[in-house]
Motif scaffolding. Structure first.
Motif, short mmCIF file in Angstrom:
data_model
loop_
_atom_site.label_atom_id
_atom_site.label_comp_id
_atom_site.label_asym_id
_atom_site.label_seq_id
_atom_site.Cartn_x
_atom_site.Cartn_y
_atom_site.Cartn_z
N MET A 1 -8.88 1.40 19.60
CA MET A 1 -8.46 1.43 20.99
C MET A 1 -7.44 2.57 21.16
SD MET A 1 -7.18 -1.60 23.48
CE MET A 1 -8.86 -2.18 23.59
N ALA A 2 -7.60 3.33 22.20
CA ALA A 2 -6.71 4.44 22.52
C ALA A 2 -5.67 3.98 23.54
CB ALA A 2 -7.51 5.61 23.06
N THR A 3 -4.56 4.71 23.59
CA THR A 3 -3.51 4.40 24.55
C THR A 3 -2.99 5.68 25.18
OG1 THR A 3 -1.76 4.53 22.89
CG2 THR A 3 -2.77 2.35 23.25
N ALA A 4 -2.30 5.51 26.29
CA ALA A 4 -1.62 6.62 26.96
C ALA A 4 -0.44 6.03 27.70
CB ALA A 4 -2.55 7.34 27.92
N GLN A 5 0.58 6.84 27.89
CA GLN A 5 1.73 6.39 28.66
C GLN A 5 2.48 7.57 29.23
OE1 GLN A 5 4.24 4.12 26.08
NE2 GLN A 5 4.53 5.80 24.65
N ALA A 6 3.23 7.30 30.28
CA ALA A 6 4.12 8.28 30.87
C ALA A 6 5.29 7.53 31.49
CB ALA A 6 3.40 9.11 31.93
N CYS A 7 6.40 8.21 31.57
CA CYS A 7 7.62 7.60 32.10
C CYS A 7 8.37 8.68 32.87
CB CYS A 7 8.46 7.05 30.96
SG CYS A 7 10.01 6.31 31.47
N ILE A 8 9.03 8.28 33.94
CA ILE A 8 9.85 9.23 34.69
C ILE A 8 11.16 8.54 35.06
CG2 ILE A 8 8.89 8.64 36.97
CD1 ILE A 8 9.00 11.69 37.59
N ASP A 9 12.25 9.29 34.95
CA ASP A 9 13.57 8.82 35.37
C ASP A 9 13.80 9.31 36.80
OD1 ASP A 9 14.79 7.56 32.96
OD2 ASP A 9 14.40 9.55 32.10
N LEU A 10 14.22 8.38 37.65
CA LEU A 10 14.49 8.72 39.04
C LEU A 10 15.88 8.24 39.41
CD1 LEU A 10 11.06 7.59 40.53
CD2 LEU A 10 11.80 9.93 40.11
N GLN A 11 16.61 9.03 40.14
CA GLN A 11 17.93 8.63 40.62
C GLN A 11 17.79 7.95 41.97
OE1 GLN A 11 20.37 12.15 40.31
NE2 GLN A 11 20.63 11.89 38.11
N ILE A 12 16.95 6.92 41.96
CA ILE A 12 16.63 6.16 43.16
C ILE A 12 16.65 4.69 42.77
CG2 ILE A 12 14.84 5.69 44.90
CD1 ILE A 12 13.89 8.62 44.41
N ASN A 13 17.11 3.84 43.66
CA ASN A 13 17.18 2.41 43.41
C ASN A 13 15.81 1.83 43.06
OD1 ASN A 13 16.86 -0.45 44.74
ND2 ASN A 13 19.02 -0.24 44.19
N ALA A 14 15.76 1.01 42.02
CA ALA A 14 14.50 0.42 41.56
C ALA A 14 13.81 -0.39 42.65
CB ALA A 14 14.75 -0.43 40.32
N VAL A 108 -15.58 6.17 25.56
CA VAL A 108 -17.04 6.14 25.51
C VAL A 108 -17.54 7.58 25.62
CG1 VAL A 108 -19.15 5.34 26.63
CG2 VAL A 108 -17.14 3.84 26.56
N GLY A 109 -18.05 8.11 24.53
CA GLY A 109 -18.60 9.47 24.55
C GLY A 109 -17.58 10.57 24.38
N ILE A 110 -16.31 10.23 24.23
CA ILE A 110 -15.26 11.20 23.97
C ILE A 110 -14.35 10.63 22.87
CG2 ILE A 110 -15.32 12.21 26.28
CD1 ILE A 110 -12.74 10.68 26.92
N SER A 111 -13.53 11.47 22.30
CA SER A 111 -12.64 11.02 21.24
C SER A 111 -11.46 10.24 21.81
CB SER A 111 -12.13 12.21 20.43
OG SER A 111 -11.20 12.95 21.21
N GLU A 112 -10.78 9.49 20.94
CA GLU A 112 -9.57 8.79 21.36
C GLU A 112 -8.52 9.78 21.84
OE1 GLU A 112 -7.89 5.92 18.68
OE2 GLU A 112 -9.70 4.67 18.72
N ALA A 113 -8.40 10.91 21.16
CA ALA A 113 -7.42 11.92 21.56
C ALA A 113 -7.73 12.47 22.95
CB ALA A 113 -7.38 13.05 20.53
N GLU A 114 -9.00 12.73 23.23
CA GLU A 114 -9.38 13.24 24.55
C GLU A 114 -9.11 12.20 25.64
OE1 GLU A 114 -13.13 16.21 23.84
OE2 GLU A 114 -13.41 14.10 23.26
N ALA A 115 -9.45 10.95 25.37
CA ALA A 115 -9.22 9.89 26.35
C ALA A 115 -7.73 9.69 26.59
CB ALA A 115 -9.88 8.59 25.88
N SER A 116 -6.95 9.67 25.52
CA SER A 116 -5.50 9.51 25.65
C SER A 116 -4.89 10.66 26.44
CB SER A 116 -4.85 9.40 24.28
OG SER A 116 -5.23 8.20 23.64
N ALA A 117 -5.30 11.88 26.15
CA ALA A 117 -4.79 13.04 26.87
C ALA A 117 -5.17 12.98 28.35
CB ALA A 117 -5.31 14.32 26.24
N MET A 118 -6.39 12.56 28.64
CA MET A 118 -6.85 12.47 30.03
C MET A 118 -5.97 11.50 30.82
SD MET A 118 -10.57 11.28 31.52
CE MET A 118 -10.37 9.61 30.90
N PHE A 119 -5.75 10.29 30.28
CA PHE A 119 -4.95 9.31 31.01
C PHE A 119 -3.47 9.66 31.01
CE2 PHE A 119 -8.79 6.74 30.90
CZ PHE A 119 -8.80 6.28 32.22
#
Length: 136
Positions: A1-14, A108-119
Motif C-alpha cells: 500500500m502506498a501513502t502520501a501526505q502534505a501539511c501546511i502551517d497557517l497563521q489563521i485560527n483553526a 493500479v498500473g503505476i508504481s507506488e512511488a508514482e502514485a505517492s508522488a501524484m497524490f
C-alpha cells in the motif's frame, strides 16, 4: 500500500479554517481544480467534477466535528488507484493551525512511488490553494 501526505502551517485560527473546509460539500469553495460538488445519500456521498471534466465519487467514512477532521474513500474516479482512503484534518497550533491531508491507496498500473508522488502533489497544490483562499 502506498501513502502520501502534505501539511501546511497557517497563521489563521483553526476554527475559521474548519468552517471553510469542514463541510463534505465545500471543496469548490477552496479547491479551484474541483469547481462542482453535489451531495447524495444524506450527505455521505459527494460527486465531484474536476476542471478537466472528470467525475469523482467519494464516500464519507468518518466525520469528527470536535476533532476537525473527516475521512473519505474514492468510489469512482480517474486516479490509477484502488482502496483509497484519505483524511483531512485541522490542528490548532500556538501560531494558528496546521492542515494535514493524507491518504493511503493501492496503485493500479503505476508504481507506488508514482502514485505517492501524484497524490502528494494533489495535496500540496490543494493546501496551497486553501492558503490563497484564506488570505484573499
Amino acid at each position: 500500500m502506498a501513502t502520501a501526505q502534505a501539511c501546511i502551517d497557517l497563521q489563521i485560527n483553526a476554527d475559521r479554517i474548519w468552517q471553510l473546509i469542514g463541510g463534505f460539500d465545500t471543496l469548490p469553495d477552496w479547491l479551484p481544480f474541483v469547481p462542482q460538488s453535489a451531495l447524495s445519500e444524506g450527505g455521505r456521498v459527494r460527486t465531484l467534477k474536476s476542471i478537466d471534466g472528470d467525475t469523482i465519487i467519494e464516500r464519507l467514512l468518518d466525520f469528527n466535528e470536535a476533532g476537525r477532521s473527516y475521512s473519505y474513500t474514492i468510489l469512482q474516479g480517474p486516479a490509477p488507484v484502488r482502496d483509497y482512503q484519505s483524511t483531512l484534518r485541522v490542528v490548532s497550533t500556538s501560531e494558528g493551525a496546521q492542515v494535514h491531508w493524507s491518504g493511503s491507496f493501492v496503485p493500479v498500473g503505476i508504481s507506488e512511488a508514482e502514485a505517492s508522488a501524484m497524490f502528494a502533489t494533489i495535496y500540496q497544490d490543494g493546501l496551497a490553494a486553501l492558503k490563497q483562499t484564506l488570505e484573499s
